[in-house]
Design a protein around this motif. Sequence first.
Motif, short mmCIF file in Angstrom:
data_model
loop_
_atom_site.label_atom_id
_atom_site.label_comp_id
_atom_site.label_asym_id
_atom_site.label_seq_id
_atom_site.Cartn_x
_atom_site.Cartn_y
_atom_site.Cartn_z
N VAL A 153 3.36 20.91 1.12
CA VAL A 153 3.03 20.06 2.26
C VAL A 153 2.43 20.91 3.38
O VAL A 153 2.95 21.97 3.73
N LEU A 154 1.32 20.41 3.91
CA LEU A 154 0.59 21.07 5.00
C LEU A 154 0.47 20.09 6.16
O LEU A 154 0.06 18.94 5.98
N VAL A 155 0.82 20.52 7.35
CA VAL A 155 0.67 19.70 8.55
C VAL A 155 -0.45 20.28 9.41
O VAL A 155 -0.46 21.48 9.69
N ILE A 156 -1.39 19.43 9.79
CA ILE A 156 -2.46 19.83 10.71
C ILE A 156 -2.11 19.25 12.07
O ILE A 156 -2.28 18.07 12.34
N ASP A 157 -1.58 20.09 12.93
CA ASP A 157 -1.16 19.67 14.27
C ASP A 157 -2.37 19.72 15.21
O ASP A 157 -2.87 20.79 15.53
N ASP A 158 -2.82 18.55 15.64
CA ASP A 158 -4.04 18.45 16.45
C ASP A 158 -3.72 18.46 17.95
O ASP A 158 -4.01 17.53 18.67
N GLY A 159 -3.07 19.55 18.39
CA GLY A 159 -2.81 19.73 19.82
C GLY A 159 -1.66 18.90 20.35
O GLY A 159 -1.68 18.48 21.52
N SER A 160 -0.64 18.66 19.54
CA SER A 160 0.50 17.85 19.99
C SER A 160 1.22 18.51 21.17
O SER A 160 1.35 19.74 21.24
N SER A 161 1.72 17.66 22.07
CA SER A 161 2.46 18.16 23.23
C SER A 161 3.95 17.85 23.11
O SER A 161 4.72 18.14 24.02
N ASP A 162 4.35 17.27 21.99
CA ASP A 162 5.77 16.94 21.79
C ASP A 162 6.36 17.89 20.74
O ASP A 162 5.88 18.99 20.55
N GLY A 163 7.40 17.45 20.06
CA GLY A 163 8.08 18.34 19.11
C GLY A 163 7.58 18.24 17.68
O GLY A 163 8.30 18.63 16.76
N THR A 164 6.38 17.74 17.48
CA THR A 164 5.83 17.53 16.13
C THR A 164 5.93 18.78 15.26
O THR A 164 6.39 18.72 14.11
N VAL A 165 5.52 19.93 15.79
CA VAL A 165 5.46 21.16 14.99
C VAL A 165 6.85 21.59 14.53
O VAL A 165 7.08 21.85 13.33
N ASN A 166 7.79 21.69 15.43
CA ASN A 166 9.14 22.14 15.07
C ASN A 166 9.82 21.18 14.12
O ASN A 166 10.50 21.59 13.17
N ILE A 167 9.64 19.89 14.36
CA ILE A 167 10.26 18.89 13.49
C ILE A 167 9.66 18.95 12.09
O ILE A 167 10.37 18.83 11.09
#
Length: 255
Positions: free
Chosen positions: A38-52
């Motif tokens: 699984v690969l997540v492309i984080d497009d500049g999120s300002s919330d907890g998307t990456v850590n979660i």
Amino acid sequence: MTQQKVIVFLPAYNEEESIAEVIKKIPRSFHQDVEVQVLVIDDGSSDGTVNIAKEAGADYVYSVKKNKGLGAAVRKGLELCVHYGADIGVMIDADNEYPADQIPDLVDPIIKGNADYVMGSRFLGSIDGMKWNRRLGNYCFTFIQSLLLRKWICDGQSGMRAFSRQAMIEAEIIHDYNYAQVVTLNLIRKGFRMKEIPIRYQVRKTGESFIKFKSYMTSVLPAILKEMRKPVKKVSHNTYIDSKQISRKTNLDNS
């Protein structure tokens, strides 16, 4: 059968409320000859998307500091799937609207060699709660694609798609805002075999969509015209050399 690597990538922008559930629903062991990452492309999120996403089990997370748009995120996802050695790349939205448990159905035509590019169709399957204006917009843009390609398409805006390695390498997404129409036009014009399969669908209950109606209308139509005016080269499936084969040959020659 040699083991095939499937990388499921999720473009995500401020999806902390839904992304963990989507990642946990992705089947990891549906076939003994298939490895799933699984690969997540984080497009500049300002919330907890990456850590979660990391806590939920994402194998890779790629982040940009500033939001670039869904088209840019999908382009990067395809590029990184190839970089990490995927034989098949699967794109699924991070908002939990699409059925992650149907990923095996989505990749099956590619594994069997019957398709290069597979779209999950909500209109062949089931649609739960889609508003009339979104449904009408989907019908209109899908009809435009069908006319331009002279090929019937049921759901040209689906957020759940699978790509063969060759399709990922050759796919061109000409603008950053959105990808849905242009990548289909690009791949089919190049000669890739497209298939649609029925999927279940439910409208998002959390977060906010990448797509805004006014921006969508003013960005997508010019992009469609630009794509159709751009000359493309037909891909020969018989003469194509997989980049993994090139890499292995290079390693042997240098050993």
